[in-house]
Design a protein around this motif. Structure first.
Motif, PDB file in Angstrom:
ATOM      1  N   ASN A  21       1.266  -1.451  -0.087  1.00  0.00           N
ATOM      2  CA  ASN A  21       0.187  -0.007   0.310  1.00  0.00           C
ATOM      3  C   ASN A  21       1.196   1.449  -0.125  1.00  0.00           C
ATOM      4  O   ASN A  21       0.495   1.754  -1.022  1.00  0.00           O
ATOM      5  CB  ASN A  21      -0.783  -0.165   1.026  1.00  0.00           C
ATOM      6  CG  ASN A  21      -2.164  -1.029   1.354  1.00  0.00           C
ATOM      7  OD1 ASN A  21      -2.538  -1.449  -0.763  1.00  0.00           O
ATOM      8  ND2 ASN A  21      -3.001  -1.306   2.284  1.00  0.00           N
ATOM      9  N   GLU A  22       2.076   1.474   0.155  1.00  0.00           N
ATOM     10  CA  GLU A  22       3.327   2.569   0.215  1.00  0.00           C
ATOM     11  C   GLU A  22       3.362   2.939  -0.338  1.00  0.00           C
ATOM     12  O   GLU A  22       3.330   3.889  -1.425  1.00  0.00           O
ATOM     13  CB  GLU A  22       4.085   2.010   2.069  1.00  0.00           C
ATOM     14  CG  GLU A  22       4.779   3.821   2.263  1.00  0.00           C
ATOM     15  CD  GLU A  22       3.951   4.932   2.238  1.00  0.00           C
ATOM     16  OE1 GLU A  22       4.523   5.577   2.038  1.00  0.00           O
ATOM     17  OE2 GLU A  22       2.844   4.673   3.495  1.00  0.00           O
ATOM     18  N   HIS A  23       3.846   1.974  -1.080  1.00  0.00           N
ATOM     19  CA  HIS A  23       4.510   2.008  -2.523  1.00  0.00           C
ATOM     20  C   HIS A  23       3.585   3.054  -3.718  1.00  0.00           C
ATOM     21  O   HIS A  23       3.601   3.137  -4.467  1.00  0.00           O
ATOM     22  CB  HIS A  23       5.072   0.089  -3.204  1.00  0.00           C
ATOM     23  CG  HIS A  23       6.291   0.127  -2.837  1.00  0.00           C
ATOM     24  ND1 HIS A  23       7.954   0.853  -2.683  1.00  0.00           N
ATOM     25  CD2 HIS A  23       6.713  -1.279  -1.382  1.00  0.00           C
ATOM     26  CE1 HIS A  23       8.427  -0.005  -2.547  1.00  0.00           C
ATOM     27  NE2 HIS A  23       7.805  -0.984  -1.069  1.00  0.00           N
ATOM     28  N   ALA A  24       2.279   1.525  -3.400  1.00  0.00           N
ATOM     29  CA  ALA A  24       1.772   2.023  -4.087  1.00  0.00           C
ATOM     30  C   ALA A  24       0.516   4.062  -4.092  1.00  0.00           C
ATOM     31  O   ALA A  24       1.288   4.406  -4.998  1.00  0.00           O
ATOM     32  CB  ALA A  24      -0.125   1.609  -4.019  1.00  0.00           C
ATOM     33  N   ARG A  25       0.899   3.828  -2.511  1.00  0.00           N
ATOM     34  CA  ARG A  25       1.020   5.717  -2.231  1.00  0.00           C
ATOM     35  C   ARG A  25       1.806   6.293  -2.506  1.00  0.00           C
ATOM     36  O   ARG A  25       1.666   7.780  -3.688  1.00  0.00           O
ATOM     37  CB  ARG A  25       0.812   5.929  -0.900  1.00  0.00           C
ATOM     38  CG  ARG A  25      -0.910   6.099  -0.298  1.00  0.00           C
ATOM     39  CD  ARG A  25      -1.043   5.993   1.187  1.00  0.00           C
ATOM     40  NE  ARG A  25      -0.581   5.589   2.346  1.00  0.00           N
ATOM     41  CZ  ARG A  25      -0.665   4.545   2.571  1.00  0.00           C
ATOM     42  NH1 ARG A  25      -1.621   4.226   2.377  1.00  0.00           N
ATOM     43  NH2 ARG A  25      -0.102   4.031   3.754  1.00  0.00           N
ATOM     44  N   GLN A  26       2.895   5.974  -2.805  1.00  0.00           N
ATOM     45  CA  GLN A  26       4.069   6.128  -3.089  1.00  0.00           C
ATOM     46  C   GLN A  26       4.121   7.336  -4.769  1.00  0.00           C
ATOM     47  O   GLN A  26       4.918   8.284  -5.172  1.00  0.00           O
ATOM     48  CB  GLN A  26       5.865   6.381  -2.652  1.00  0.00           C
ATOM     49  CG  GLN A  26       5.550   6.173  -1.336  1.00  0.00           C
ATOM     50  CD  GLN A  26       6.750   5.581  -1.017  1.00  0.00           C
ATOM     51  OE1 GLN A  26       7.767   4.878  -1.588  1.00  0.00           O
ATOM     52  NE2 GLN A  26       7.449   6.167   0.943  1.00  0.00           N
ATOM     53  N   ALA A  27       3.911   5.893  -5.640  1.00  0.00           N
ATOM     54  CA  ALA A  27       3.862   5.888  -6.637  1.00  0.00           C
ATOM     55  C   ALA A  27       2.553   6.933  -6.830  1.00  0.00           C
ATOM     56  O   ALA A  27       2.501   8.219  -7.861  1.00  0.00           O
ATOM     57  CB  ALA A  27       3.096   4.668  -7.358  1.00  0.00           C
TER      58      ALA A  27
END
Length: 59
Positions: A21-27
């Motif tokens: 989820n964090e990776h998706a948010r950063q992207a």
């Protein structure tokens, strides 16, 4: 601690989900920033063209 996927801890699965989820948010955040930057550049170019056309008409 057994690391086979079948015996994955619920907390391990939760941590993996949070990382994803964090990776998706950063992207999303970075694409959002580049989108704003692109919009600003396009707006500046359009305003510049309009000013140039108006200046060319008056002279």
């Amino acid at each position: 601690m057994n690391m086979s996927p079948n015996h994955l801890n619920s907390s391990e699965a939760e941590a993996a989900k949070q990382r994803a989820n964090e990776h998706a948010r950063q992207a999303q955040r970075s694409s959002f920033k580049s989108g704003i930057l692109t919009t600003i550049i396009i707006a500046v170019v359009i305003i510049g063209i309009l000013y140039w056309v108006a200046y060319a008409r008056t002279s």
